[in-house]
Design a protein around this motif. Structure first.
Motif, short mmCIF file in Angstrom:
data_model
loop_
_atom_site.label_atom_id
_atom_site.label_comp_id
_atom_site.label_asym_id
_atom_site.label_seq_id
_atom_site.Cartn_x
_atom_site.Cartn_y
_atom_site.Cartn_z
N LEU A 1 -20.64 14.88 21.27
CA LEU A 1 -21.42 14.59 20.38
C LEU A 1 -20.56 12.87 20.79
O LEU A 1 -20.90 12.16 20.52
N GLY A 2 -19.00 13.17 20.52
CA GLY A 2 -18.36 11.82 20.47
C GLY A 2 -18.71 11.17 21.63
O GLY A 2 -17.92 9.74 21.03
N ALA A 3 -18.54 11.55 22.75
CA ALA A 3 -18.72 10.53 23.71
C ALA A 3 -20.40 10.32 23.56
O ALA A 3 -20.46 9.19 23.78
N LEU A 4 -21.56 10.86 22.61
CA LEU A 4 -22.87 10.38 23.13
C LEU A 4 -22.59 9.67 22.27
O LEU A 4 -23.64 8.23 22.17
N VAL A 5 -22.42 9.12 21.20
CA VAL A 5 -22.07 8.12 20.03
C VAL A 5 -20.96 6.93 20.23
O VAL A 5 -20.95 5.65 19.80
N GLY A 6 -19.86 7.35 21.63
CA GLY A 6 -18.87 6.25 22.16
C GLY A 6 -18.03 6.26 21.79
O GLY A 6 -17.59 4.94 21.96
N VAL A 7 -17.25 7.21 21.01
CA VAL A 7 -15.84 7.16 20.22
C VAL A 7 -15.37 8.82 21.31
O VAL A 7 -14.65 9.43 20.59
N ALA A 8 -15.67 8.74 22.28
CA ALA A 8 -15.06 9.62 22.96
C ALA A 8 -13.47 9.63 22.96
O ALA A 8 -13.08 11.62 23.07
N GLY A 9 -13.01 8.93 22.76
CA GLY A 9 -10.95 8.80 22.34
C GLY A 9 -11.36 9.75 21.58
O GLY A 9 -9.99 10.17 21.24
N LYS A 10 -11.86 9.04 20.09
CA LYS A 10 -11.67 9.67 19.26
C LYS A 10 -11.36 11.23 18.83
O LYS A 10 -10.66 12.21 18.80
N ALA A 11 -12.82 11.42 19.70
CA ALA A 11 -13.56 13.42 20.21
C ALA A 11 -12.35 14.19 20.62
O ALA A 11 -12.11 15.08 20.32
N ASP A 12 -11.58 13.11 21.40
CA ASP A 12 -10.50 14.04 22.57
C ASP A 12 -9.58 14.04 22.20
O ASP A 12 -8.46 15.27 21.73
N ALA A 13 -9.26 13.76 21.10
CA ALA A 13 -8.15 13.60 20.03
C ALA A 13 -7.96 14.64 18.80
O ALA A 13 -7.18 15.39 18.75
N TRP A 14 -9.29 14.30 18.93
CA TRP A 14 -9.66 15.28 17.45
C TRP A 14 -9.61 17.04 17.90
O TRP A 14 -9.58 17.51 17.32
N ALA A 15 -10.76 17.27 18.97
CA ALA A 15 -10.56 18.15 20.03
C ALA A 15 -9.31 19.62 20.55
O ALA A 15 -8.55 20.16 20.31
N ASP A 16 -8.40 18.26 20.55
CA ASP A 16 -6.79 18.43 21.16
C ASP A 16 -6.17 19.06 19.77
O ASP A 16 -5.40 20.22 19.38
N THR A 17 -6.73 18.22 18.78
CA THR A 17 -5.47 18.68 16.93
C THR A 17 -5.83 19.98 16.77
O THR A 17 -5.34 20.95 16.40
N LEU A 18 -7.40 20.21 16.78
CA LEU A 18 -8.18 21.70 16.65
C LEU A 18 -7.38 23.16 17.43
O LEU A 18 -7.23 23.62 17.00
N GLN A 19 -7.11 22.01 18.94
CA GLN A 19 -7.35 23.61 19.40
C GLN A 19 -5.14 23.90 19.17
O GLN A 19 -4.85 24.70 19.53
N ARG A 20 -4.86 22.76 18.82
CA ARG A 20 -3.13 22.94 18.27
C ARG A 20 -3.05 23.79 17.70
O ARG A 20 -2.41 24.90 17.16
N GLY A 21 -3.99 23.47 16.63
CA GLY A 21 -4.40 24.46 14.97
C GLY A 21 -4.21 25.80 15.38
O GLY A 21 -4.29 26.68 15.25
N LEU A 22 -5.35 26.04 16.43
CA LEU A 22 -5.55 27.67 17.00
C LEU A 22 -4.58 28.41 17.19
O LEU A 22 -4.40 29.68 17.09
N GLU A 23 -3.70 27.67 18.07
CA GLU A 23 -2.67 27.96 18.80
C GLU A 23 -1.89 28.68 18.26
O GLU A 23 -0.76 29.20 18.01
#
Length: 272
Positions: free
Chosen positions: A112-134
């Motif tokens: 969704l982030g990539a589709l609206v032109g903010v892929a970098g922000k979306a990738d960074a947020w997803a990485d943060t969420l993944q670390r939280g799950l870990e």
């Protein structure tokens, strides 16, 4: 030198037919693109105050959506196929996501982030969420033993938890007692024909999230034959609020999994 064509920055007028794209776009700081939301949206709370509500889950005010002149509509699952088809016939671009897993939620945020032109922000947020799950999974590894968990999505009929709920339960330190049901994408495939099967699988914890109504532990405990279930015997029947866990978006990976982990950790402290 002037560019021959303007650089596109993604859709500017987005209608969200469910809550998870709304929460995701707000989380990415792209809420100004949203021109309409689902009436069931509760996260973030500000969205209900500042965005027009133009859909439910299985129905939508298509005429009102068209008046908003969206250039992109985002929905979820086959249940919204008819809404999507009507909008597509009206010339609107529609994306219907159909993810059912933790990995799928993380990928959804990135896409969704990539589709609206903010892929970098979306990738960074997803990485943060993944670390939280870990981090939650690491804490769960210290439990004296893993509890068996029955997650109830609905009570009439009994419907067991969907895949991302079972996966988040595992991350939080528990084991879903109906893993074969969790693998089924449709609710009708997760209906328990025999409520006695819950008693036979003997969960240590029962978590309820009845979408649209309050979980009633006393009603669950009173079901025939359930008094012998460890969770009922020990009073381990708890509600997880449905907005936290029953939508496949950021809420499930943050407040949702933390709510499950809190119940499992409290159970673990009682085992020492």
């Amino acid at each position: 030198m002037r560019r021959p064509f303007p650089v596109m920055q993604g859709p500017r007028r987005i209608v969200c037919l469910t809550e998870e794209p709304t929460e995701t776009l707000y989380g990415l700081g792209e809420q100004d693109r949203i021109v309409g939301i689902s009436g069931f949206t509760v996260r973030p709370a500000i969205a209900r105050r500042e965005k027009p509500k133009v859909s439910a889950f299985t129905s939508a005010k298509v005429g009102e959506i068209l008046k908003l002149k969206p250039d992109f509509v985002v929905g979820f699952s086959d249940i919204q196929a008819d809404i999507a088809a009507e909008l597509i016939r009206a010339g609107i671009e529609v994306w219907i996501a159909n993810h059912r897993s933790v990995e799928g939620i993380l990928d959804y945020i990135r896409r969704l982030g990539a589709l609206v032109g903010v892929a970098g922000k979306a990738d960074a947020w997803a990485d943060t969420l993944q670390r939280g799950l870990e981090a939650i999974e690491e804490e769960a590894s210290k439990l004296p033993r893993r509890p068996r968990v029955y997650f109830e999505e609905w009570d009439e009929p009994l419907i067991t938890g969907i895949r991302w709920v079972a996966e988040l339960t595992r991350i939080a330190g528990g084991d879903d007692v109906f893993p074969e049901r969790a693998a089924e994408p449709l609710a009708k495939q997760r209906i328990l024909e025999d409520p006695g099967e819950v008693a036979r699988r003997a969960p240590d914890i029962i978590l309820g999230s009845w979408c649209g109504k309050k979980f009633r532990p006393e009603k669950v405990a009173a079901r025939p034959g359930w008094n012998a279930i460890p969770a009922v015997r020990d009073g381990e029947l708890h509600e997880i609020k449905s907005p936290l866990i029953l939508q496949p978006g950021p809420a499930a990976l943050t407040d949702g999994v933390r709510a499950i982990a809190a119940r499992i950790q409290a159970w673990g402290r009682g085992q020492g």
